[in-house]
Design an enzyme around this catalytic site. Sequence first.
Site, PDB file in Angstrom:
ATOM      1  N   ILE A 184       0.824  -1.215   0.000  1.00  0.00           N
ATOM      2  CA  ILE A 184       0.000   0.000   0.000  1.00  0.00           C
ATOM      3  C   ILE A 184       0.856   1.262   0.000  1.00  0.00           C
ATOM      4  CG2 ILE A 184      -1.931  -1.166   1.116  1.00  0.00           C
ATOM      5  CD1 ILE A 184      -1.100   0.195   3.726  1.00  0.00           C
ATOM      6  N   CYS A 201      -1.754 -12.460  -0.758  1.00  0.00           N
ATOM      7  CA  CYS A 201      -0.680 -11.493  -0.531  1.00  0.00           C
ATOM      8  C   CYS A 201      -0.291 -11.625   0.937  1.00  0.00           C
ATOM      9  CB  CYS A 201      -1.123 -10.081  -0.910  1.00  0.00           C
ATOM     10  SG  CYS A 201      -2.745  -9.597  -0.301  1.00  0.00           S
ATOM     11  N   SER A 202      -0.425 -10.583   1.720  1.00  0.00           N
ATOM     12  CA  SER A 202      -0.154 -10.707   3.150  1.00  0.00           C
ATOM     13  C   SER A 202      -1.406 -11.188   3.882  1.00  0.00           C
ATOM     14  CB  SER A 202       0.325  -9.368   3.720  1.00  0.00           C
ATOM     15  OG  SER A 202       1.556  -8.993   3.137  1.00  0.00           O
ATOM     16  N   ASP A 203      -2.418 -10.319   3.930  1.00  0.00           N
ATOM     17  CA  ASP A 203      -3.668 -10.688   4.591  1.00  0.00           C
ATOM     18  C   ASP A 203      -4.766 -11.070   3.615  1.00  0.00           C
ATOM     19  OD1 ASP A 203      -2.788 -10.321   7.262  1.00  0.00           O
ATOM     20  OD2 ASP A 203      -2.912  -8.157   6.981  1.00  0.00           O
ATOM     21  N   GLY A 204      -4.539 -10.874   2.318  1.00  0.00           N
ATOM     22  CA  GLY A 204      -5.485 -11.358   1.324  1.00  0.00           C
ATOM     23  C   GLY A 204      -6.694 -10.491   1.093  1.00  0.00           C
ATOM     24  N   TRP A 205      -6.573  -9.164   1.367  1.00  0.00           N
ATOM     25  CA  TRP A 205      -7.739  -8.312   1.109  1.00  0.00           C
ATOM     26  C   TRP A 205      -7.415  -7.099   0.243  1.00  0.00           C
ATOM     27  CZ3 TRP A 205      -7.787  -8.467   7.000  1.00  0.00           C
ATOM     28  CH2 TRP A 205      -6.809  -7.655   7.551  1.00  0.00           C
ATOM     29  N   ASP A 206      -6.164  -6.909  -0.168  1.00  0.00           N
ATOM     30  CA  ASP A 206      -5.814  -5.787  -1.040  1.00  0.00           C
ATOM     31  C   ASP A 206      -5.433  -6.287  -2.442  1.00  0.00           C
ATOM     32  OD1 ASP A 206      -6.271  -3.770   0.825  1.00  0.00           O
ATOM     33  OD2 ASP A 206      -4.292  -3.991   1.705  1.00  0.00           O
ATOM     34  N   ARG A 207      -4.193  -6.700  -2.621  1.00  0.00           N
ATOM     35  CA  ARG A 207      -3.724  -7.168  -3.922  1.00  0.00           C
ATOM     36  C   ARG A 207      -4.456  -8.426  -4.363  1.00  0.00           C
ATOM     37  NH1 ARG A 207       2.398  -6.456  -1.796  1.00  0.00           N
ATOM     38  NH2 ARG A 207       1.241  -6.928   0.116  1.00  0.00           N
ATOM     39  N   ARG A 261      -8.894   1.849   4.223  1.00  0.00           N
ATOM     40  CA  ARG A 261      -8.150   2.277   3.033  1.00  0.00           C
ATOM     41  C   ARG A 261      -8.669   3.605   2.475  1.00  0.00           C
ATOM     42  NH1 ARG A 261      -4.835  -0.538   4.882  1.00  0.00           N
ATOM     43  NH2 ARG A 261      -4.230  -2.615   4.154  1.00  0.00           N
TER      44      ARG A 261
END
Length: 989
Positions: A712, A778-784, A824
């Site tokens: 981000i 990705c990391s937490d699975g809610w952005d990329r 966000r």
Amino acid sequence: MLSTYKIQEDGSLTSEAAGTEEVDVEGEEDESYKKPLTPDMMKKRRVAVSFRDLNKESRHMSTRPGVFKAAKFMKPTAVELNIILQNGEVREVAVGAEMLTSELIIKVVTENSNMLGGGLFSGAKDKKQWSFGLFYPDTKAVSNQDNGLWLDLNNPLYVYDFNFREHLLLTIPPNDEVAIKFSMFTVCIPDVQVKENLILCTYVTVKDIKAIINAVHPLSNYAKNKDPESSPTMTEERNINRYGVFIHLKGLLDVELEEDKSLDYCQKHFQNMDLLVLKKLSEIEFALLEEDKKDRFATLVRHDKVKQKKGPNLYIDARTTVRDATTCFINWADPGANPTDYQLFGPDKVNNIKTPDMLLKPNYSLSSFNLRELDILQLRQISNLKNSQKSQDQKKLTVMIVSYPAEAEETKDHISVVQKELLSGEVIVGDPCEDASLLDESDAIPVKIYLTNYRMFLATREENEEIIASLPLFIITKLEKVGGKKAPGKTYAIIISAKDGRQPLQLNFTYGSALRKKLYMHIYLLVCVAKGDEKGTVVAGLFADKYNERFYDEELAQIANGWELYDPIKEYERQGVLSNPKWRVTNLNNKYQYSETYPAVLIVPEKINDKQLAPVFAYRSKGRIPVLTYLHKNGLSITRSSQPLAGLRQRSCEEDHELLSSITEAGGSTRLYLYDARPKVNAWAQAAAGAGFESMADMPFTQLKFLNIGNIHVVRGGLNSLRALIQKHNSTNTDKKDDWYSGLESCNWMNIQRGVLLGAKKIVRAIEVKKQSVLLHCSDGWDRTSQLASLAQMCLDPYFRTMVGFEVLIEKDWLSFGHQFELRHGHGRLEDSEQAPIFMQFLDCVSVLMKQFPVSFEFNENFVIKLLDESYNCRFGTFLLNCESQRERKNVKKCTTSVWSFMNTHKELYSNPFYTREEGVLMPMVSLQAIHPWMGYHMRWYNWARRQKNDEYLREVKMREMQARVMELEKQLEDLKREKSGDRQHHEK
């Protein structure tokens, strides 16, 4: 894992196994444990230990030295106490042992609040606030506060091991550490003509305070007497819910206090708040507009006592808007009806038609339609507008138009101009600011500033006033004061920056003007409605909670309800998941108990049972396990998850391996592609923190690939660089723009977009060409992850390229799977480090696809821009909060309007006239030459692109012209086909 905690002699806490979230306290049995807990022991050795019980609720308890196990702590079910008031009177109290000390104090003070001025509060008449605590003396000399214990507010009563009818003293402690604040308020209830001083706890919410007021002065009897037709079984709770708590602020309309806020919170925002008014919600408009008649643009006056058979039965000001008039008429004629279910019709004065058949637009005043005394107006239900016959529910009213302004046709009242722009639920707040000028390039334009609960309007201060700009408040990202004592200079201004990339707004003031500080604080309080660092709580302070406009769907002949658009079961049935025996629905997370950020409906392989899934929730970050999001027509799948908690030692989970193996088998592929959206170096950094990525050594059937998409902070930096480049070239004096492309390359935004599109293309190729199933995270699975999954599905499935399909895609992969829109987008907050334009970046990529495949999308660019704007504006409830569970808890669907209700009733503005449905798969071009900046969005506010004032209008006109041209061509095509068919038939004869 069992962690043993020991309490040392100095009161500190030590643990033999630290680092766990759940705390179980295991102890030893000793004789001292069986002894009663004396106040002296508790005072000397008290320490708070937090643990989680079976219901996952946080508890606090006081303990003494030693070790104990929470599971063995036997607590009573009830406690009976004697509470001694300051005047010596004793109150017997029997309560549950689970009750907190704070709750007991509230109960006692509330039940004895009628003792104001005597007994309990004697000697404190001049005080506006008292802080109460409970003192537990270790002797019967209750007046001696030296020997004993002040009860901790957060402790349940059972921890003190009280004896039967133990004596406690309710008094004011020497400090506020163990006290609850009570304030004296003047409570006014106009309906029952009550005005009384009450002591109310500032610790509880406004909703609880409303119930307390109702307990002192029940409103149920009044409601029944007021409305003879009301049901005799109507409960007091139902009646009190029809009322709101208001405060009166000088120079402002009465402000309703939000029910989920505490009085203490309200007191911090409104100084000298000591008068509370309980008003009926259905009569709020009347209460607001009857005051200060000279300054009001609309005055609604009810005259229920008018009994003449001929003449008016309702008086109303001609400057009243149609929307307010509709509310007034409905509340007068049928108080139980919803005003938004009706529309107002009147005579057409232009065509000299006296019957009420012309729809009156809600944002215009009655004077705009030349209405005069005794004109007939009619209310019609929206559901009956399609019927040719008049419904029996339609209500005819004879209306007297009064206070008609004599100069209305010669002069222009600017407030009426602003009023025409207001939306449903939008009200003007405070007085306009007239000591400001707008800096536009090199010119300073004197402006008058109006604030509403949704927008800021800027109007010229000329004779013919005109609104030159409006700014939704919740897109403000930065408020800056320029000039003053700390930074002396000629400039004394406020600079407002927005999240949508428009030019920063500079408002100049006379040096030293107090209006600058007043306007700054007013904007700040309207924008910053979030509760500090709390997340997933902002609803009540946003405009979506006030906006109640409904939209009529002409195709369905009913009110549109966008909340019914997405049904996960129907969507997975459309994909063929439910008819596929290799997949199943699991309700393991139906109450969000395993993963708060995941949806309630999850699709997993049939081969895996719920018992096997439970350990996987613990192994994946935030409990976001691998689940299905899309099943392609060839049987291959796209699944999504968060990173595993593997760490540097690559810790594995057998159940997680079985789940990934089952996903591979369910799709019939030989290998499962694991696409990690992060750069590899970032993944290793996460591994050092205890997370990381999958180990291929344990899963030979998988193949791990890193997509190297920035986080981000990289995205936010790239967008800021792009906007800085655009502002640099926003000059009417400069024609030279040769360095535009070099600047575009250096800002890195195009490379960031290319990385996302390239990742989506790899997923499409894996499904369509290589015939392998895919797992994304990705990391937490809610952005990329949401970006990649959505773009890949748009390329693979033509349904998601339709208007409704695209809306379903956003509901499924963004809203349901927990993209943190509140965090966000910064809803209710100014700029912070957690905000990032992730959703905007996704829609930017969608615009690239639309340019490369111009006939493959049913919607146009205006649709995407409007959707992005509404996600920031907080007008609709669709994008509020961070996940599905938070929206369920806050009842967002019941108290707000869905953005899809608006979008789907304005399809003519957002349809692509050149759309041709194609069943094929899209393979986007990802070279930098094929990716261009999103001109329609990023550059719409600037001189060398398009100006704000005409932008939306010009797009609408252009779209209507294109649609008209397409309809004309289609008609010509039908005529040619008909002529050709006629010639063929004639030739055959």
